[in-house]
Design an enzyme around this catalytic site. Structure first.
Site, PDB file in Angstrom:
ATOM      1  N   LYS A  90       0.802  -1.236   0.000  1.00  0.00           N
ATOM      2  CA  LYS A  90       0.000   0.000   0.000  1.00  0.00           C
ATOM      3  C   LYS A  90       0.835   1.287   0.000  1.00  0.00           C
ATOM      4  CE  LYS A  90      -3.242  -1.295  -0.740  1.00  0.00           C
ATOM      5  NZ  LYS A  90      -3.387  -2.121  -1.995  1.00  0.00           N
ATOM      6  N   GLY A 140       2.015   2.461  -2.792  1.00  0.00           N
ATOM      7  CA  GLY A 140       1.953   2.999  -4.154  1.00  0.00           C
ATOM      8  C   GLY A 140       2.759   2.149  -5.131  1.00  0.00           C
ATOM      9  N   THR A 141       2.831   0.852  -4.840  1.00  0.00           N
ATOM     10  CA  THR A 141       3.575  -0.087  -5.683  1.00  0.00           C
ATOM     11  C   THR A 141       3.165   0.007  -7.142  1.00  0.00           C
ATOM     12  OG1 THR A 141       3.258  -1.557  -3.775  1.00  0.00           O
ATOM     13  CG2 THR A 141       4.277  -2.513  -5.750  1.00  0.00           C
ATOM     14  N   HIS A 149       7.808  -7.398  -2.091  1.00  0.00           N
ATOM     15  CA  HIS A 149       7.478  -6.740  -0.814  1.00  0.00           C
ATOM     16  C   HIS A 149       8.457  -7.187   0.280  1.00  0.00           C
ATOM     17  CE1 HIS A 149       3.859  -4.762  -2.036  1.00  0.00           C
ATOM     18  NE2 HIS A 149       3.073  -5.810  -2.051  1.00  0.00           N
ATOM     19  N   LYS A 204      -8.077   6.204  -3.599  1.00  0.00           N
ATOM     20  CA  LYS A 204      -8.086   7.676  -3.684  1.00  0.00           C
ATOM     21  C   LYS A 204      -6.804   8.227  -4.295  1.00  0.00           C
ATOM     22  CE  LYS A 204     -11.312   9.172  -0.183  1.00  0.00           C
ATOM     23  NZ  LYS A 204     -11.486   9.992   1.017  1.00  0.00           N
ATOM     24  N   GLY A 205      -5.704   7.563  -3.987  1.00  0.00           N
ATOM     25  CA  GLY A 205      -4.425   8.015  -4.536  1.00  0.00           C
ATOM     26  C   GLY A 205      -4.008   9.389  -4.029  1.00  0.00           C
TER      27      GLY A 205
HETATM   28  P1  A3P Z   1      -5.101   4.713  -1.279  1.00  0.00           P
HETATM   29  O1  A3P Z   1      -5.777   3.493  -0.764  1.00  0.00           O
HETATM   30  O2  A3P Z   1      -4.643   5.622  -0.185  1.00  0.00           O
HETATM   31  O3  A3P Z   1      -5.877   5.440  -2.308  1.00  0.00           O
HETATM   32  P2  A3P Z   1      -0.131  -0.388  -3.656  1.00  0.00           P
HETATM   33  O4  A3P Z   1      -0.009  -0.244  -5.124  1.00  0.00           O
HETATM   34  O5  A3P Z   1       1.179  -0.479  -2.959  1.00  0.00           O
HETATM   35  O6  A3P Z   1      -1.079  -1.463  -3.296  1.00  0.00           O
HETATM   36  O7  A3P Z   1      -0.721   0.985  -3.104  1.00  0.00           O
HETATM   37  C1  A3P Z   1      -2.069   1.323  -3.327  1.00  0.00           C
HETATM   38  C2  A3P Z   1      -2.237   2.781  -3.012  1.00  0.00           C
HETATM   39  O8  A3P Z   1      -1.685   3.567  -4.076  1.00  0.00           O
HETATM   40  C3  A3P Z   1      -3.708   3.158  -2.944  1.00  0.00           C
HETATM   41  O9  A3P Z   1      -3.752   4.239  -2.020  1.00  0.00           O
HETATM   42  C4  A3P Z   1      -3.973   3.593  -4.366  1.00  0.00           C
HETATM   43  O10 A3P Z   1      -5.125   4.359  -4.539  1.00  0.00           O
HETATM   44  C5  A3P Z   1      -2.699   4.381  -4.645  1.00  0.00           C
HETATM   45  N1  A3P Z   1      -2.440   4.557  -6.085  1.00  0.00           N
HETATM   46  C6  A3P Z   1      -2.741   3.711  -7.090  1.00  0.00           C
HETATM   47  N2  A3P Z   1      -2.356   4.231  -8.260  1.00  0.00           N
HETATM   48  C7  A3P Z   1      -1.801   5.423  -8.001  1.00  0.00           C
HETATM   49  C8  A3P Z   1      -1.235   6.446  -8.829  1.00  0.00           C
HETATM   50  N3  A3P Z   1      -1.185   6.321 -10.138  1.00  0.00           N
HETATM   51  N4  A3P Z   1      -0.778   7.551  -8.221  1.00  0.00           N
HETATM   52  C9  A3P Z   1      -0.841   7.690  -6.876  1.00  0.00           C
HETATM   53  N5  A3P Z   1      -1.376   6.764  -6.046  1.00  0.00           N
HETATM   54  C10 A3P Z   1      -1.850   5.637  -6.605  1.00  0.00           C
END
Ligand code: A3P
Length: 338
Positions: free
Chosen positions: A83, A85-86, A150, A305-306
């Site tokens: 979580k 922003g992978t 991870h 939400k990002g």
């Molecule tokens: P939120 O739940 O706070 O919105 P991961 O990829 O590590 O699983 O992380 C997911 C998080 O990254 C989520 O955060 C997701 O909405 C956000 N995310 C996905 N795509 C993104 C993007 N292009 N830019 C910024 N954040 C993004």
């Protein structure tokens, strides 16, 4: 630069394995029974291996990954705690290193039809699926090979640590990580079982019981390596990339020895990559609205939400205080602030 594209097929067995801890060999079950265990978020349990908590499935993949993966000098490994922003990091680095082969404005760009997780595989999950999923010479993976994990630094295969291959680590503040994780797990659990109450999940997270957790130890291990070996490990913060995406993309390009040329700068390529990989763009693509992940879940679960700072809408003052306190204690003297 060449591509490192390799498509994996959605595999609903993985989800099932995660939930049921089923189908493992007796030897592996014996190992599991010898490890400390805690309640899992998706799987029944998390197991403590080399100081970090993993699901049985991830642990199985980790062991194969550690024993069978042979790193190459040109490899690029993207590392995150879940979580952080992978998916965003995968999209940016994939687009960056493949910009010659896949012009960013092309209607054929792979990101328009594939979820970033399908373009950049998680090594421990690849290894959890088959015994030797990454052949030494994989013709579909030409140099540089782009992978993700991870896993904490301690659990990376020795060949990753000992070659000049590059590691890019992206972290995020624990307040947003926890909120994001809770929403994500709740969506996945709603398909299989009931949700974990918010307070209970907070207790699990803040005590370190999360996939690849404790979160703070994970971050710290890569932070320290990035200070020791800045040519090998680049350390990024989600919030900083959000705030100044262009300068961070340039930083990524420099780190990967593929800086933007003057001509690319002048025609606005940096901006185009940021737009292609933006939350608004990716989350509205059909593939990410209706496609399925490797785990057989909707691709949409990765986009919520990002934003930076959504924790303000969910955490009590007490929770914020507790997370801040842990962060301060754990990072004391390291120079790292989140
Ligand atoms: P939120 O739940 O706070 O919105 P991961 O990829 O590590 O699983 O992380 C997911 C998080 O990254 C989520 O955060 C997701 O909405 C956000 N995310 C996905 N795509 C993104 C993007 N292009 N830019 C910024 N954040 C993004």
């Amino acid at each position: 630069m060449a591509t490192s594209r390799r498509r994996l097929q959605p595999n609903s067995n993985l989800v099932q394995k995660c939930f049921e801890e089923d189908g493992f060999s007796q030897t592996f079950k014996n190992l599991l029974s010898s490890l400390p265990k805690a309640k899992g978020w998706l799987s029944p349990h998390l197991y403590n291996y080399e100081g970090f908590w993993l699901t049985a499935l991830h642990l199985q993949g980790t062991l194969f990954f550690q024993h069978n993966f042979q790193s190459q000098e040109s490899d690029i490994l993207l590392v995150t705690s879940p979580k952080s922003g992978t998916i965003w990091l995968k999209a940016m680095v994939f687009t960056l290193i493949n910009r010659m082969q896949y012009p960013v404005l092309s209607q054929e760009h792979p990101l328009l039809t594939s979820n970033p997780h399908d373009l950049v595989p998680f090594l421990e999950l690849e290894y959890a699926q088959e015994k030797y999923p990454i052949p030494q010479k994989d013709s579909s993976l030409t140099s540089p090979r782009l992978y993700s994990t991870h896993l904490p630094y301690v659990s990376l295969p020795e060949s990753v640590k000992n070659t000049k291959s590059k590691i890019i680590y992206m972290c995020r503040n624990p307040r947003d990580i926890f909120v994001s994780l809770w929403h994500y797990i709740s969506k996945l659990r709603s398909q299989e079982s009931e949700m974990i109450p918010f307070d209970e999940a907070f207790h699990m997270f803040s005590n370190g019981f999360t996939m690849a957790g404790p979160f703070w130890d994970h971050v710290l291990s890569y932070w320290e390596k990035s200070c020791e070996m800045p040519q090998k490990v680049l350390f990024l913060k989600y919030e900083e990339v959000k705030e100044q995406p262009l300068s961070h993309l340039r930083r990524l390009a420099e780190f990967l020895d593929c800086p933007f040329s003057l001509e690319e700068e002048e025609r606005g390529l940096v901006d185009e990559i940021i737009k292609l990989c933006s939350f608004d763009n990716l989350s509205n693509l059909e593939v990410n609205k209706s496609g399925k992940t490797l785990f057989g879940n909707d691709n949409g679960v990765f986009f919520r939400k990002g934003e930076a700072g959504d924790w303000k809408n969910h955490l009590t003052d007490e929770m914020v205080h507790r997370l801040n306190q842990i962060t301060e204690d754990k990072f004391k003297g390291s120079g790292l602030k989140l």
